[in-house]
Structures are given as C-alpha cells and as structure tokens.
Design a protein around this motif. Structure first.
Motif, PDB file in Angstrom:
ATOM      1  N   ARG A   1      -0.619   4.693  -1.003  1.00  0.00           N
ATOM      2  CA  ARG A   1      -2.082   4.706  -0.808  1.00  0.00           C
ATOM      3  C   ARG A   1      -2.579   6.112  -0.475  1.00  0.00           C
ATOM      4  NH1 ARG A   1      -2.966   0.892   3.349  1.00  0.00           N
ATOM      5  NH2 ARG A   1      -3.295  -0.715   1.782  1.00  0.00           N
TER       6      ARG A   1
ATOM      7  N   VAL B   1      -9.834   5.072   0.969  1.00  0.00           N
ATOM      8  CA  VAL B   1      -9.172   3.777   1.068  1.00  0.00           C
ATOM      9  C   VAL B   1      -8.833   3.501   2.527  1.00  0.00           C
ATOM     10  CG1 VAL B   1      -7.353   2.301   0.156  1.00  0.00           C
ATOM     11  CG2 VAL B   1      -8.090   4.296  -1.143  1.00  0.00           C
TER      12      VAL B   1
ATOM     13  N   GLY C   1       0.807  -1.228   0.000  1.00  0.00           N
ATOM     14  CA  GLY C   1       0.000   0.000   0.000  1.00  0.00           C
ATOM     15  C   GLY C   1       0.833   1.268   0.000  1.00  0.00           C
TER      16      GLY C   1
ATOM     17  N   GLY D   1      -5.944   0.574  -2.868  1.00  0.00           N
ATOM     18  CA  GLY D   1      -4.821   1.502  -2.985  1.00  0.00           C
ATOM     19  C   GLY D   1      -3.465   0.826  -3.006  1.00  0.00           C
ATOM     20  N   TYR D   2      -3.363  -0.257  -3.773  1.00  0.00           N
ATOM     21  CA  TYR D   2      -2.109  -1.009  -3.836  1.00  0.00           C
ATOM     22  C   TYR D   2      -1.274  -0.615  -5.063  1.00  0.00           C
ATOM     23  CZ  TYR D   2      -3.936  -4.354  -0.351  1.00  0.00           C
ATOM     24  OH  TYR D   2      -4.421  -4.944   0.785  1.00  0.00           O
TER      25      TYR D   2
END
Lengths: 108, 405
Positions: free
Chosen positions: B143, B150, B140, B389-390
């Motif tokens: 992110r 997220v 993440g 959100g990777y």
C-alpha cells in the motif's frame, strides 16, 4: 498620522494572534470533549492527553499524525472504526476540531 | 481525573448500544524510515508493545502498536521467516493468556456439516497432524507505493512472511463431523477476539468467507514455526487458508461454518473489497487469492552501498495459489531481464521460493527489479490502482535502487 496607522496595524496583528490563540485553546477543549464523550474515540484508543485507555485501535501516543490524515480517517473510517463523516455521526466542524485535537496530542 | 473516567464509562455504554462508536486511527501518516540502522526508532527509546516484546525490534518498522512491518532485508534468508521478525496486523486486540485460559480447552465449533460439533484443542490434536508452509501476507502489503491518499498502514514489502504451521487438516475435522451438509458455497471462519471488547459483533467480529474449495487445503493450526502459536498471531488456534490473503487466516478461531451465503459482518461485507478509487461496496471482489509476486531482499537501499564486483541479488517469489515457476531479475529498471535461480528447499506451492541471480556490477546506480511467473500469470509492471491499496504485485514499485562503489 503614519505612526497611528502603524500602531493600528500592530493592534490588528496582535488581536488576530490573540484570537487565533484563543481559538486553538477552544478547539483543544472542545476536541477533548468530542474525543472522550461525543465520538467515543476514547473507547478504542489510548491517548495520554485525554486520559483514555481503549485498546482496539492504535495507541495514539505511539504515532505522529497530521491534521489532514486524522480528518481523512475520521471522515471515512477504517475497519471497525466508523466513517464519522460519511455516516453523519459527527458534523464537519466536529471532525475539524477533533482532528486538530488529535493531531496536536498524538505521539507527544 | 475521576470525572473523566466516569465520562469514559458513559461513553462505553453508548458505544455498546451502538449510538456512539469506536475509533481506529491507524497510522496513516506515520513516516517510515527505511534505513535499518535507524529503523523507525529514532530516539531508540520507543520499543515494542508489551504483547510482542519478544520480537526483534531491529527487524521491524513500527507504523503503530497494531501495525508492525518486517524490514525488506529482515524477511529471512533461510526461507522461513522467524517468528521474531514476522509482521503484526491485528484488527482486534490480541487476546491475553487470561482471556484464553487453558489452551488445550480452547473450543472451536464446526457448523454446516452433517453432525455439527464443538471440539477442544486437545481433541483436535488427536484427530490429525500435519505441517505446511504458507505465505501470510496482509491484503494491503505494498500500500505504501500507492500515490493516492490511502488510509491504513503504509506497508511496503514487509507485511508478509513464510511460515511453517502445524495443526490438523480441516478435511479431517469435517470428516469427523460426517462431511459438509447441503449445498454450501462458502467456508466461513470466525474469530472470538472481539468478545472481550464488548463491541457489536456485526462491526467488530472478524468473520471471513472464502470459496468452499479452500477447505481441502486448509488447516487449523496451533503451532507456528515450531512453537505454540503466539497469542499475537492468533493463538491458541488459527485458520490457515493457503494462498489466500492474511485476513482470511482468522485468528483466535472460534467457529468454522459451511454456508450458502457470505458472512454479513463488516469485515466481510464492506471491508477488504478491491474497488476502484472513489468507489466502494460489497459488489467488488473480496481480498481472497493472492496474486503472483516477488521482491528483492538483498541488496537494497536498506543495506547501504554495494561493493563493485560480483553481487548476489537475492529475493523471494510466490505464485499465489499456484506454484511459482520462474523469476527474472533486471538491473536496469526492466530494460533487460535475466532468469534467476531458485535456491533452498521447495516447501510446496503455498510457500515462497528464494531466488538468486549472481551478477557483476561496476560502480554506478542501478534499479533492480524482479518479475515472477506461476506459469499462467506473471507480475504486471504497474500496480492495479484501487481505493484501499490492496493486492499490489506490480514489479516496478517493488524494485530497489542501489549504489555500487
């Protein structure tokens, strides 16, 4: 007549505030119960206000959270934390209450 | 108070039976001040959690006691990120010295091989020895740049580090077990850090499967940057999967198995899946190979205004599972690019390279970006939108705005 109308309005405003205050208090009491006993949040989180000492998830005394962000997290979960809403572990009302409780006690 | 604790114990039993569960309120809403001078410790009294009290507080952004990020400008300017600055992201509580016991007696079982065996750390140390630099990066990382809501720590650039690991090549260990047995497709590594919690292993065990080929470069590490692997980073023994996201570098390693199927635990099956926003499921790709990526580490908005004249623009670049080949730098938001120069030693394709572009800037505001290529892939301009959100490697979000005076 005008004065009595004014007093009536004042009465309603006052009543509404009293009602809100009681409602918030109730939510704090019920929220603590959900946190410690129903949802099991206490098993994984430190939260001084709840007397909990879990050490799996973040220490809630070290973070500031909004009510909405708690609701989001409780509803959908993350990692080892279950999706209390999606998996119907808690009702929407319970999620609202425990989120209110956590947002008002975390990071304090 | 006594009554309350009794209730907690009851709750614990419910949890262990799987009827009640746990919570993991990650720091979704924590605000992350970027200025290093006030580095997210506004009152100056909030220190670091006990298990990492040895780290450099000024180098770190504390999202929560379980999610701690390195400042963009504290990633290290000498290639390797010092342990005291390395980020923390642990799914399970860090194991204590007491739980670990005698480190040399730590055990790891090797399965899915012709002769399955269990080795102690002391035995592993006799089987082989190597040192390798790899990038440890949370899936993440970045992110915090996503605009949809997220959940999870809002990392910007600092859930990443370049680390020197020392340990035994996994190949050596596999050879000592007679080689891989059968038609394994995956290498599956499992940690044991969930065990002290008593939680359901299906939900809590960090067990990660990666393609079998990874084992050829993988290692079992007991040292990190020249010191015994700290507990907070998975000591005494950790899997290192070069080029793969952090989650696959399983901490507190207890088992390595060559398997025909991916692990069925939650951390493999449903977590760490790169799915479209609003969708989820094990049909989506797992967070495995890291993409090519770079970012500026100096100057940044953390380092304040920049004096007009000659400026050294410095950053780090990685190629993922391939060697990073080039980096270009823009000072005008991507309208024009100049090739930067790699500096410092090349520690192999799994390490990052530092780069520098020397340029002259007059007073004004600038948007500085970097764009890396590994020869076959280059960073995209924009992030790949995804639910959790990777794997963000878009150059635009990672750019920095600076003021030159």
């Amino acid at each position: 007549m005008k004065i009595s109308k004014f007093l009536l309005i004042l009465f309603f405003i006052f009543s509404a505030n009293i009602q809100k205050s009681f409602s918030d208090d109730d939510k704090m009491i019920k929220g603590l119960e959900i946190f410690n006993e129903i949802a099991g949040c206490a098993g994984c989180h430190i939260l001084k206000a709840a007397g909990s000492e879990g050490n799996v998830g973040p220490n809630l005394d070290t973070v500031s959270l909004t009510e909405d962000s708690v609701k989001e997290m409780v509803t959908y979960g993350l990692g080892v934390m279950p999706a209390y809403g999606e998996e119907n572990i808690l009702t929407k009302e319970q999620i609202d209450i425990v989120s209110f409780y956590v947002a008002n006690t975390a990071g304090k | 108070m006594k009554k309350r604790r009794q209730k907690l114990n009851l709750n614990r039993r419910n949890f262990l039976s799987g009827t009640a569960t746990l919570a993991g309120l990650a720091a979704t809403a924590s605000v992350v001040p970027i200025n290093i001078s006030n580095a997210n410790h506004k009152d100056g009294s909030k220190g670091l959690p006990d298990f990492i009290s040895w780290k450099d507080r000024n180098a770190l952004i504390v999202h929560s006691d379980k999610g701690i990020e390195t400042h963009r400008s504290a990633i290290g300017e000498s290639l390797i990120t010092p342990n005291r600055n390395v980020y923390i992201r642990n799914n399970m509580p860090t194991m204590s010295d007491k739980q670990i016991g005698d480190r040399n007696n730590w055990k790891v079982s090797i399965q899915g091989v012709k002769n399955p065996k269990t080795f102690t750390l002391a035995q592993l140390k006799k089987m082989g020895h190597t040192t390798m630099a790899t990038i440890l990066q949370c899936s993440g990382n970045g992110r915090g740049f996503f605009e949809h809501k997220v959940r999870g720590s809002q990392w910007k650039t600092g859930a990443a580090a370049c680390v020197l690991w020392t340990g035994v090549p996994l190949m050596k260990v596999v050879d000592a077990c007679g080689g891989i047995d059968g038609s394994a497709v995956f290498m599956t590594s499992a940690g044991v850090d969930h065990e002290p919690t008593g939680l359901d292993p299906k939900k809590a065990m960090v067990e990660r499967s990666v393609p079998k080929k990874v084992y050829k470069d993988a290692m079992l590490a007991w040292e990190m940057n020249g010191v015994p692997l700290p507990n907070a980073h998975g000591g005494p023994l950790r899997m290192v999967t070069p080029g793969y996201f952090g989650i696959n570098n399983v901490k507190h390693l207890g088992k390595v198995a060559f398997t025909t199927k991916e692990s069925s635990v939650k951390y493999m099956k449903s977590s760490y899946r790169i799915s479209p926003i609003g969708k989820k499921g094990s049909q989506y790709p797992s967070c495995w190979e890291m993409p090519v990526k770079s970012w500026i580490t100096r100057p940044t908005d953390e380092t304040g205004t920049v004096k007009a004249g000659k400026v050294q623009i410095v950053g780090v670049a990685m190629g993922g599972t391939r060697k990073v080949r080039s980096v270009k730098v823009s000072v005008d938001g991507g309208k024009s690019w100049k090739r930067a120069r790699f500096v410092g030693p090349d520690l192999g394709k799994y390490a990052w390279r530092q780069f520098v572009l020397e340029t002259t800037l007059t007073s004004g505001t600038y948007n500085i970006a970097s764009l890396a290529s590994n020869g076959s892939d280059k960073q995209p301009e924009l992030r790949m939108e995804n639910r959790r959100g990777y794997a963000h490697n878009g150059w635009k979000d990672h750019s920095v705005n600076i003021t030159v005076v």
